[in-house]
Design an enzyme around this catalytic site. Structure first.
Site, PDB file in Angstrom:
ATOM      1  CE  LYS A   1      -5.586   5.857   2.727  1.00 56.95           C
ATOM      2  NZ  LYS A   1      -4.349   5.625   2.538  1.00 56.95           N
TER       3      LYS A   1
ATOM      4  NE  ARG B   1      -2.772   1.985   7.485  1.00 58.84           N
ATOM      5  CZ  ARG B   1      -3.589   3.159   7.417  1.00 58.84           C
ATOM      6  NH1 ARG B   1      -5.121   2.896   8.034  1.00 58.84           N
ATOM      7  NH2 ARG B   1      -3.023   4.127   7.327  1.00 58.84           N
TER       8      ARG B   1
ATOM      9  NE  ARG C   1      -1.835  13.645   5.900  1.00 57.72           N
ATOM     10  CZ  ARG C   1      -1.936  12.709   6.306  1.00 57.72           C
ATOM     11  NH1 ARG C   1      -2.803  12.005   5.143  1.00 57.72           N
ATOM     12  NH2 ARG C   1      -0.984  11.729   7.333  1.00 57.72           N
TER      13      ARG C   1
ATOM     14  NE  ARG D   1      -2.179  11.599  10.496  1.00 55.06           N
ATOM     15  CZ  ARG D   1      -3.055  11.173  10.107  1.00 55.06           C
ATOM     16  NH1 ARG D   1      -3.416  11.119   9.283  1.00 55.06           N
ATOM     17  NH2 ARG D   1      -1.859   9.361  10.116  1.00 55.06           N
TER      18      ARG D   1
ATOM     19  NE  ARG E   1       1.531   7.440   8.695  1.00 60.79           N
ATOM     20  CZ  ARG E   1       1.228   8.591   8.013  1.00 60.79           C
ATOM     21  NH1 ARG E   1       2.188   9.479   8.183  1.00 60.79           N
ATOM     22  NH2 ARG E   1      -0.006   8.541   7.563  1.00 60.79           N
TER      23      ARG E   1
HETATM   24  P1  AMP Z   1      -4.246   7.011   8.856  1.00 59.51           P
HETATM   25  O1  AMP Z   1      -5.153   8.100   9.615  1.00 59.51           O
HETATM   26  O2  AMP Z   1      -5.493   6.152   7.860  1.00 59.51           O
HETATM   27  O3  AMP Z   1      -2.668   7.216   8.061  1.00 59.51           O
HETATM   28  O4  AMP Z   1      -3.997   6.219  10.258  1.00 59.51           O
HETATM   29  C1  AMP Z   1      -2.543   6.555  11.046  1.00 59.51           C
HETATM   30  C2  AMP Z   1      -2.753   5.251  12.053  1.00 59.51           C
HETATM   31  O5  AMP Z   1      -3.530   4.443  12.559  1.00 59.51           O
HETATM   32  C3  AMP Z   1      -1.999   4.602  11.709  1.00 59.51           C
HETATM   33  O6  AMP Z   1      -0.967   4.311  10.694  1.00 59.51           O
HETATM   34  C4  AMP Z   1      -1.934   2.696  12.222  1.00 59.51           C
HETATM   35  O7  AMP Z   1      -1.433   3.650  13.216  1.00 59.51           O
HETATM   36  C5  AMP Z   1      -3.280   2.858  13.003  1.00 59.51           C
HETATM   37  N1  AMP Z   1      -4.248   2.746  11.761  1.00 59.51           N
HETATM   38  C6  AMP Z   1      -5.201   3.270  11.110  1.00 59.51           C
HETATM   39  N2  AMP Z   1      -6.129   1.870  10.657  1.00 59.51           N
HETATM   40  C7  AMP Z   1      -5.536   1.131  10.611  1.00 59.51           C
HETATM   41  C8  AMP Z   1      -5.783  -0.788  10.271  1.00 59.51           C
HETATM   42  N3  AMP Z   1      -6.652  -0.935   9.469  1.00 59.51           N
HETATM   43  N4  AMP Z   1      -5.335  -0.959  10.822  1.00 59.51           N
HETATM   44  C9  AMP Z   1      -4.121  -1.617  11.792  1.00 59.51           C
HETATM   45  N5  AMP Z   1      -3.431   0.038  12.467  1.00 59.51           N
HETATM   46  C10 AMP Z   1      -4.623   1.310  11.413  1.00 59.51           C
END
Ligand code: AMP
Length: 214
Positions: A13, A88, A122, A153, A164
């Site tokens: 994404k 989400r 990654r 990360r 996740r």
């Molecule tokens: P990402 O970079 O999109 O993989 O997001 C990393 C982390 O940020 C996720 O595992 C959640 O802990 C938090 N996070 C990001 N977006 C959301 C969302 N829309 N709702 C809740 N937690 C989020």
């Protein structure tokens, strides 16, 4: 255009959002990037979100929705947005339909068995936030685009990845039916979902996303 990228962690994404947002001339808004920046800057949102990110769990809806509401009110969102990683949960999707509804939702599809190797390999650039897979890097510590330092990360460790993926299947996957318009309650009528195969070359995924939006 108001657009959402849906899909599991590791679907690509973020990578696709960079190119597609530039192509459409709308800001790329990644809630994950916003949380990571809030954590680095030790803001109240960052202090609250940190334990959830570290555990691979979703940050509570109230915190996430408030952050996105504020972001979408900014001037650069007047002509649209590309949201990456939000919504989400169904409650987040319903909140967004009340704030500023998306016109299209692109679901980037990648099977679970491919996601683990994508995520553990990654690397992210600390300077330009670009993401790369170690198999494609000559030097796994240096960004091939800007020369910044690459890091892994915290939540790209196998134990956290499992949490996740579970959060994705339990809380986020129901959004597929929500955006198809087949679940109640329905704030917006019609099918807004476009499904794209994400398990192919990035340049083909990019073309397929643009074709799905025509
Ligand atoms: P990402 O970079 O999109 O993989 O997001 C990393 C982390 O940020 C996720 O595992 C959640 O802990 C938090 N996070 C990001 N977006 C959301 C969302 N829309 N709702 C809740 N937690 C989020």
């Amino acid at each position: 255009m108001k657009l959402i990228f849906l899909g599991p962690p590791g679907a690509g994404k973020g990578t696709q959002a960079v190119g597609v947002s530039a192509h459409l001339g709308v800001p790329h808004i990644s809630t994950g990037d916003m949380f990571r920046s809030a954590i680095r800057n030790e803001t109240p949102t960052g202090l609250e979100a940190k334990r959830y990110l570290d555990a691979g769990e979703l940050v509570p809806d109230s915190v996430t929705i408030a952050m996105v509401r504020e972001r979408l009110a900014m001037d650069d969102c007047k002509n649209g947005y590309l949201l990456d990683g939000f919504p989400r949960t169904v409650d987040q999707a319903m909140a967004l339909d009340q704030i500023d509804p998306p016109e299209a939702v692109v679901d980037i599809n990648v099977p679970d068995e491919r996601l683990l190797s994508r995520l553990t390999g990654r690397r992210v650039c600390g300077k330009c936030q670009g993401t790369f897979h170690i198999s494609k890097l000559e030097d796994e510590h240096t960004c091939p685009i800007c020369g910044g330092e690459l890091y892994q990360r915290n939540d790209d460790q196998p134990e956290t990845i499992a949490t996740r993926l579970k959060a994705y299947h339990d809380s986020t996957e129901p959004l597929i039916d929500y955006y198809k318009g087949v679940t109640e309650p329905r704030l917006i009528e019609g099918n807004r979902l476009k499904t794209v195969n994400g398990d192919t070359k990035p340049e083909d995924v990019f073309k397929n996303i643009l074709a799905s939006l025509e």
